[in-house]
Design a protein around this motif. Sequence first.
Motif, PDB file in Angstrom:
ATOM      1  N   LYS A   1       0.866  -1.182   0.000  1.00 48.55           N
ATOM      2  CA  LYS A   1       0.000   0.000   0.000  1.00 48.55           C
ATOM      3  C   LYS A   1       0.904   1.233   0.000  1.00 48.55           C
ATOM      4  CE  LYS A   1      -3.715   2.102   2.657  1.00 48.55           C
ATOM      5  NZ  LYS A   1      -4.312   2.162   3.988  1.00 48.55           N
TER       6      LYS A   1
ATOM      7  N   ASN B   1       0.399   4.315   0.101  1.00 44.57           N
ATOM      8  CA  ASN B   1       0.069   5.461   0.955  1.00 44.57           C
ATOM      9  C   ASN B   1      -0.063   5.071   2.431  1.00 44.57           C
ATOM     10  OD1 ASN B   1      -2.391   4.128   0.732  1.00 44.57           O
ATOM     11  ND2 ASN B   1      -3.588   6.002   0.524  1.00 44.57           N
TER      12      ASN B   1
ATOM     13  N   THR C   1      -1.742  10.276   2.350  1.00 46.71           N
ATOM     14  CA  THR C   1      -2.058   9.045   3.074  1.00 46.71           C
ATOM     15  C   THR C   1      -3.551   8.728   3.124  1.00 46.71           C
ATOM     16  OG1 THR C   1      -1.998  10.325   5.111  1.00 46.71           O
ATOM     17  CG2 THR C   1       0.010   9.113   4.502  1.00 46.71           C
ATOM     18  N   GLY C   2      -4.390   9.627   2.633  1.00 47.46           N
ATOM     19  CA  GLY C   2      -5.810   9.317   2.524  1.00 47.46           C
ATOM     20  C   GLY C   2      -6.729  10.123   3.409  1.00 47.46           C
ATOM     21  N   ASP C   3      -6.190  10.699   4.479  1.00 51.34           N
ATOM     22  CA  ASP C   3      -7.013  11.538   5.345  1.00 51.34           C
ATOM     23  C   ASP C   3      -6.117  12.517   6.088  1.00 51.34           C
ATOM     24  OD1 ASP C   3      -6.480  10.434   8.268  1.00 51.34           O
ATOM     25  OD2 ASP C   3      -6.727   8.692   6.958  1.00 51.34           O
TER      26      ASP C   3
ATOM     27  N   LEU D   1      -8.215  15.615  -2.375  1.00 50.03           N
ATOM     28  CA  LEU D   1      -6.858  15.264  -1.962  1.00 50.03           C
ATOM     29  C   LEU D   1      -6.122  16.517  -1.502  1.00 50.03           C
ATOM     30  CD1 LEU D   1      -4.360  12.959  -3.775  1.00 50.03           C
ATOM     31  CD2 LEU D   1      -3.702  15.278  -3.194  1.00 50.03           C
TER      32      LEU D   1
END
Length: 188
Positions: free
Chosen positions: A78, A80, A105-107, A138
């Motif tokens: 993964k 991120n 990283t997504g959040d 993003l």
Amino acid sequence: LHLSASTSLGPDPNEKVLVNSVTNALKMGADAVSMHVNIGAGSEARMLQDLGHVAVECMEWGMPLLAMMYPRGKDIKKENDVEQVKLAARVAAELGADIVKTVYTGDPESFREVTRGCPVPVVVAGGSKTDDRTTLELIEGAMAGGAAGISIGRNAFQHRMPDKFVRAAACIVHQNKSVEEALKILNG
């Protein structure tokens, strides 16, 4: 001037090799140099060695260094993952980078771990070509997570209206506007 490269046609696209120098960058009138390192790639050690050597040369000449640091390689599941992104960013700073470019990283909460753990400014990469809302979300999340800015490539220059896209992105980065407000600029 970007100092490292590889192509998607090579045997290992994650293996970036040094293709230019800080001295040549100065001769060409560059204001900064960048290096790309894939943490987790089979050739990680050599890429880090190259980054360290370039960082020393940059310090000698007063040349700013952007390190593009991505968790990539056969064992990276993964790209991120917050722990891997934190490591990549921190390594770049410790080797002498003035600014780090890495993946989101997504959040915001997990990206804040990356920015807090890195002693130099972190900018977020745009990633693969996506739709407008996804890219603007993003950007908004990265900024909320402490990013110093963005380094968006294909989502800007391949956009059907690059000028409007850049204005929309800039309103999030510089004016703390929402995705909805940015979409109005983009689509208005």
